[in-house]
Design an enzyme around this catalytic site. Structure first.
Site, PDB file in Angstrom:
ATOM      1  N   GLU A   1      -6.075   3.163   6.383  1.00  0.00           N
ATOM      2  CA  GLU A   1      -5.445   2.721   5.140  1.00  0.00           C
ATOM      3  C   GLU A   1      -4.127   2.006   5.424  1.00  0.00           C
ATOM      4  O   GLU A   1      -3.726   1.108   4.679  1.00  0.00           O
ATOM      5  CB  GLU A   1      -5.208   3.905   4.206  1.00  0.00           C
ATOM      6  CG  GLU A   1      -4.823   3.486   2.792  1.00  0.00           C
ATOM      7  CD  GLU A   1      -4.828   4.649   1.823  1.00  0.00           C
ATOM      8  OE1 GLU A   1      -5.700   4.680   0.951  1.00  0.00           O
ATOM      9  OE2 GLU A   1      -3.964   5.541   1.978  1.00  0.00           O
TER      10      GLU A   1
ATOM     11  N   CYS B   1       1.215   5.779  -4.589  1.00  0.00           N
ATOM     12  CA  CYS B   1      -0.200   5.435  -4.807  1.00  0.00           C
ATOM     13  C   CYS B   1      -0.661   5.801  -6.218  1.00  0.00           C
ATOM     14  O   CYS B   1      -1.789   5.489  -6.595  1.00  0.00           O
ATOM     15  CB  CYS B   1      -1.089   6.091  -3.757  1.00  0.00           C
ATOM     16  SG  CYS B   1      -1.076   5.231  -2.159  1.00  0.00           S
TER      17      CYS B   1
ATOM     18  N   HIS C   1      -3.961  -2.347  -0.381  1.00  0.00           N
ATOM     19  CA  HIS C   1      -3.946  -1.967   1.031  1.00  0.00           C
ATOM     20  C   HIS C   1      -4.784  -2.971   1.811  1.00  0.00           C
ATOM     21  O   HIS C   1      -5.751  -3.530   1.295  1.00  0.00           O
ATOM     22  CB  HIS C   1      -4.548  -0.581   1.256  1.00  0.00           C
ATOM     23  CG  HIS C   1      -3.697   0.538   0.756  1.00  0.00           C
ATOM     24  ND1 HIS C   1      -2.609   1.018   1.446  1.00  0.00           N
ATOM     25  CD2 HIS C   1      -3.773   1.279  -0.377  1.00  0.00           C
ATOM     26  CE1 HIS C   1      -2.058   2.011   0.760  1.00  0.00           C
ATOM     27  NE2 HIS C   1      -2.740   2.190  -0.352  1.00  0.00           N
TER      28      HIS C   1
ATOM     29  N   HIS D   1      -5.926  -0.137  -5.478  1.00  0.00           N
ATOM     30  CA  HIS D   1      -6.363   1.130  -6.057  1.00  0.00           C
ATOM     31  C   HIS D   1      -5.199   1.821  -6.758  1.00  0.00           C
ATOM     32  O   HIS D   1      -4.045   1.414  -6.659  1.00  0.00           O
ATOM     33  CB  HIS D   1      -7.013   2.060  -5.025  1.00  0.00           C
ATOM     34  CG  HIS D   1      -6.063   2.701  -4.051  1.00  0.00           C
ATOM     35  ND1 HIS D   1      -6.436   3.705  -3.180  1.00  0.00           N
ATOM     36  CD2 HIS D   1      -4.744   2.490  -3.803  1.00  0.00           C
ATOM     37  CE1 HIS D   1      -5.406   4.088  -2.460  1.00  0.00           C
ATOM     38  NE2 HIS D   1      -4.369   3.368  -2.802  1.00  0.00           N
TER      39      HIS D   1
ATOM     40  N   ASP E   1     -14.105  -5.949  -0.834  1.00  0.00           N
ATOM     41  CA  ASP E   1     -13.057  -6.893  -0.449  1.00  0.00           C
ATOM     42  C   ASP E   1     -12.513  -7.647  -1.669  1.00  0.00           C
ATOM     43  O   ASP E   1     -13.276  -8.207  -2.457  1.00  0.00           O
ATOM     44  CB  ASP E   1     -13.621  -7.884   0.566  1.00  0.00           C
ATOM     45  CG  ASP E   1     -12.525  -8.680   1.253  1.00  0.00           C
ATOM     46  OD1 ASP E   1     -11.389  -8.165   1.358  1.00  0.00           O
ATOM     47  OD2 ASP E   1     -12.809  -9.811   1.697  1.00  0.00           O
ATOM     48  N   HIS E   2     -11.186  -7.638  -1.790  1.00  0.00           N
ATOM     49  CA  HIS E   2     -10.498  -8.290  -2.907  1.00  0.00           C
ATOM     50  C   HIS E   2     -10.918  -7.733  -4.253  1.00  0.00           C
ATOM     51  O   HIS E   2     -11.014  -8.460  -5.247  1.00  0.00           O
ATOM     52  CB  HIS E   2     -10.665  -9.816  -2.854  1.00  0.00           C
ATOM     53  CG  HIS E   2      -9.887 -10.434  -1.731  1.00  0.00           C
ATOM     54  ND1 HIS E   2     -10.344 -10.481  -0.446  1.00  0.00           N
ATOM     55  CD2 HIS E   2      -8.665 -11.006  -1.703  1.00  0.00           C
ATOM     56  CE1 HIS E   2      -9.461 -11.060   0.325  1.00  0.00           C
ATOM     57  NE2 HIS E   2      -8.416 -11.378  -0.413  1.00  0.00           N
TER      58      HIS E   2
ATOM     59  N   HIS F   1      -1.901  -1.031  -6.669  1.00  0.00           N
ATOM     60  CA  HIS F   1      -1.230  -1.629  -5.513  1.00  0.00           C
ATOM     61  C   HIS F   1      -2.306  -1.837  -4.463  1.00  0.00           C
ATOM     62  O   HIS F   1      -3.403  -1.277  -4.553  1.00  0.00           O
ATOM     63  CB  HIS F   1      -0.124  -0.710  -4.978  1.00  0.00           C
ATOM     64  CG  HIS F   1      -0.677   0.582  -4.510  1.00  0.00           C
ATOM     65  ND1 HIS F   1      -0.959   1.621  -5.359  1.00  0.00           N
ATOM     66  CD2 HIS F   1      -1.085   0.982  -3.279  1.00  0.00           C
ATOM     67  CE1 HIS F   1      -1.492   2.607  -4.673  1.00  0.00           C
ATOM     68  NE2 HIS F   1      -1.593   2.264  -3.423  1.00  0.00           N
TER      69      HIS F   1
HETATM   70 ZN   LIG Z   1      -2.519   3.451  -1.942  1.00  0.00          ZN
END
Ligand SMILES: [Zn+2]
Length: 141
Positions: free
Chosen positions: A126, A35, A43, A16, A81-82, A41
């Site tokens: 997170e 972020c 998580h 995100h 996911d992914h 990047h």
């Molecule tokens: Zn982040």
């Protein structure tokens, strides 16, 4: 009938970028820090889904927890996911994908999918140290 809360933990990886057009680039960088990285990047999210209901006198279950896992994967996790939450997931087209907002989206998707139990908490991790809880809003959304 006694009631009980049942929680299943699921996992997804997603990328995100936290950014809002309501702030300047400098303000976005200050508020969201790493972020706000323009190239995104990732998580490793953990998602704890809690439902409550009466314990079935025959099975002894509120809801078969493997059935709960299957439903959460089918209606929610496979879409996250992914994925790049900003670019790939329409739920975040106009929503900044903070942990708080992801938890709200998870609630809205899952609340109709856990009958006959009732969704009572979304806990979204997170990082290993940071999580948010969402219990739904007063209007049920
Ligand atoms: Zn982040």
């Amino acid at each position: 009938m006694p009631r009980c809360a049942v929680t299943r933990r699921l996992h997804f990886n997603a990328a995100h970028r936290l950014h809002t057009p309501r702030l300047s680039d400098a303000e976005n960088a200050r508020v969201f820090g790493v972020c706000n990285n323009p190239n995104f990047h990732g998580h490793n999210y953990n998602l704890d889904v809690t439902v409550e209901g009466e314990i079935d006198p025959v099975t002894g279950y509120v809801l078969d927890i493997n059935e709960l896992k299957h439903r959460v994967e089918t209606v929610l996790v496979r879409y996250l996911d992914h994925k790049n939450l900003n670019l790939d997931v329409p739920w975040f087209r106009d929503v900044n994908p903070t942990a708080e907002n992801i938890a709200v989206v998870c609630w809205r998707v899952l609340a109709p999918a856990v009958a006959p139990a009732r969704l009572t908490r979304i806990r979204l991790w997170e990082t290993e140290r940071n999580y948010v809880d969402y219990h739904g809003s007063d209007d049920g959304s």
